[in-house]
Motif scaffolding. Structure first.
Motif, PDB file in Angstrom:
ATOM      1  N   GLN A 102       0.827  -1.213   0.000  1.00  0.00           N
ATOM      2  CA  GLN A 102       0.000   0.000   0.000  1.00  0.00           C
ATOM      3  C   GLN A 102       0.863   1.265   0.000  1.00  0.00           C
ATOM      4  O   GLN A 102       0.546   2.247  -0.669  1.00  0.00           O
ATOM      5  N   LYS A 140       2.034   2.556  -3.296  1.00  0.00           N
ATOM      6  CA  LYS A 140       0.913   3.162  -4.043  1.00  0.00           C
ATOM      7  C   LYS A 140       0.659   4.584  -3.575  1.00  0.00           C
ATOM      8  O   LYS A 140       0.401   5.490  -4.368  1.00  0.00           O
ATOM      9  N   LEU A 165       7.116  -0.226  -7.724  1.00  0.00           N
ATOM     10  CA  LEU A 165       5.799  -0.022  -8.341  1.00  0.00           C
ATOM     11  C   LEU A 165       6.032   0.891  -9.534  1.00  0.00           C
ATOM     12  O   LEU A 165       6.519   2.021  -9.392  1.00  0.00           O
ATOM     13  N   GLY A 221       1.605   1.321 -11.672  1.00  0.00           N
ATOM     14  CA  GLY A 221       0.596   0.377 -11.184  1.00  0.00           C
ATOM     15  C   GLY A 221       1.030  -1.074 -11.135  1.00  0.00           C
ATOM     16  O   GLY A 221       0.303  -1.921 -10.610  1.00  0.00           O
TER      17      GLY A 221
END
Lengths: 303, 303
Positions: free
Chosen positions: B186, B189, B211, B214
């Motif tokens: 998380q 993101k 990351l 996405g």
């Protein structure tokens, strides 16, 4: 179908996390292991429960064709563990351990369990692990887990177990405690020198390190964005690992041991997504395979 | 040949580990980064040193065709960091930080540095990072690092930097601090939502999590059995990462960013095998490639 024998704790747990609390839920290494391994093979459970053990918790395993004839029911209360997780979900803090009926546990194998080809000695007193092993007739593959408590309190018994098993599956911190070596690349070599042909170090979200006959295999865990409760991830890993191996006609290859690690890791990635064994109840083969496809993308450095 | 500009610390470090001690050895993010990135491309260094800076430490970079015309030499002593590692080699304990000439550092870019297509803002005051960025003319790719100190003391300046860069490379603990989110899946993101198209979390021996638009890419570090000194591993990672990308005509693909992570990770695996920058001095491309072949075996779950 191959049979896997597991001896371990059967418990009720009370678990607090930053996100919530669950009281007296089904737990224990033998339950996590059985629910994971029974996705692959038939499982024979050796353990002990008290009079308070709920019939529906027995049915849960029976529905998976788990043989419970080695599960003793005795007077008293079932083993109870209370733990909590704070910001760092990698580390469980034990609040209380009530051994209850587990205190006088003396594992005795039903006759038809003694020929189990695959054996997993979950994290219990190494003397009890030996007692189980002595009752098994020529197993194909024997694995064990252990923990800091036994490493400190019964080092000689643990060493004896290590000299008799094929695979040790252990947490990273415990591998360091067992060897006194912080470097995990060296630590697994030192453990292998104590007996096991394969050593698997479980690293939580960081995955695992396996040393198999001198060769390393290292991967991270599948990325889980909502870790609800990490309890039982290690025992689930062991269940997936032994489950996979038990289906191979000749399990003793680096390739099969690598696949076993991946299957263990993926199965465990479901466990942490809910409290206790909840996520394992509805888990099936197809869901694990689906996640394997995603996992291969996440770790793919070639494409 | 593509040019990579780096702004960061140039330092002398004193480091104690369970295995030994090294005093006043060459260190600083700009040195580690340059020695790694110069394996791939030409590097432009922006930094500051004191009168005590040793000529041989300048020559070390000059031999690698590093352009030092942005390295100011001013009255006073070079930045000095003293740290130690105990049993856990993942965690540096700062004993003392002497900013010295770094205290009044005001990065000014030579004219010919302003067109550098690749820019890495190493872990310095985010206000200085912005000052460098403002002097650059239409860069192709900008990356930055940061640390807890700036996350806490200059959160708004850091947010501004994050909104202007393409890639953030940051330690795992710092990613957690920056977002207040323990879950790294998380957290990356959330950081991406602050601006960067790619977020790379460095995890020491556990490797990295990237990351990229996405998509996740996660791998462990190359297993090193003798970790002598982990200092500089993160900056070496950034050097290998930017070095690789700077050689690609079109660096903006998931594939190239994945390769960049692997190259960063492998280059860093050499750094930790000796004190300071020692292991980087004799490092060459062939040695990194050789290790890549070994690495692919260690993480290969398909064969």
């Amino acid at each position: 179908m191959s049979k896997i024998l597991v001896v371990g704790s059967v418990a009720y747990d009370t678990i607090s996390t930053p996100g919530g609390r669950a009281e007296n839920i089904l737990g224990g290494s033998a339950n996590y292991f059985s629910l994971a391994a029974s996705l692959f093979s038939e499982v024979n459970v050796v353990g002990v429960v008290g009079e308070d053990y709920r019939p529906e918790d027995l049915r849960l395993l029976e529905q998976r064709q788990v043989d419970l004839s080695g599960l003793q029911k005795v007077a008293g209360k079932t083993f109870h563990w209370e733990g909590r997780y704070e910001f760092d979900m990698n580390e469980a803090i034990t609040v209380e351990t009530q051994l209850n009926v587990f205190k006088d546990f003396n594992p005795t194998l039903p006759e038809h369990f003694k020929k189990s080809p695959f054996v997993f000695l979950a994290n219990i007193d190494p003397e009890l692990q030996m007692r189980v092993l002595e009752q098994i007739e020529s197993p194909k593959l024997v694995g064990a887990d252990s923990m800091n408590f036994w490493i400190k309190s019964k080092p000689e018994s643990l060493r004896k177990v290590l000299s008799k098993i094929d695979v040790l599956l252990i947490n990273e911190g415990e591998a360091r405690d067992l060897t006194g070596n912080w470097n995990i690349v060296q630590a697994v070599k030192e453990i292998a020198a104590m007996g096991p042909r394969a050593v698997v170090v479980k690293r939580g979200e960081y995955g695992f390190v396996m040393l198999f006959e001198g060769k390393y295999f290292i991967l991270p865990a599948y990325p889980v964005s909502t870790v609800v409760d990490p309890t039982g991830a290690g025992d689930t890993f062991a269940g997936g690992f032994f489950g996979y191996l038990s289906k191979q006609p000749d399990p003793w290859s680096f390739f099969h041991f690598k696949q076993a690690c991946v299957q263990g890791c993926l199965t465990a990635s479901f466990t942490v997504q809910d409290f206790g064994v909840n996520a394992l109840i509805d888990l099936n083969w197809a869901k694990v395979e689906e996640r394997f496809i995603e996992y291969k993308k996440v770790i793919d450095c070639l494409n």
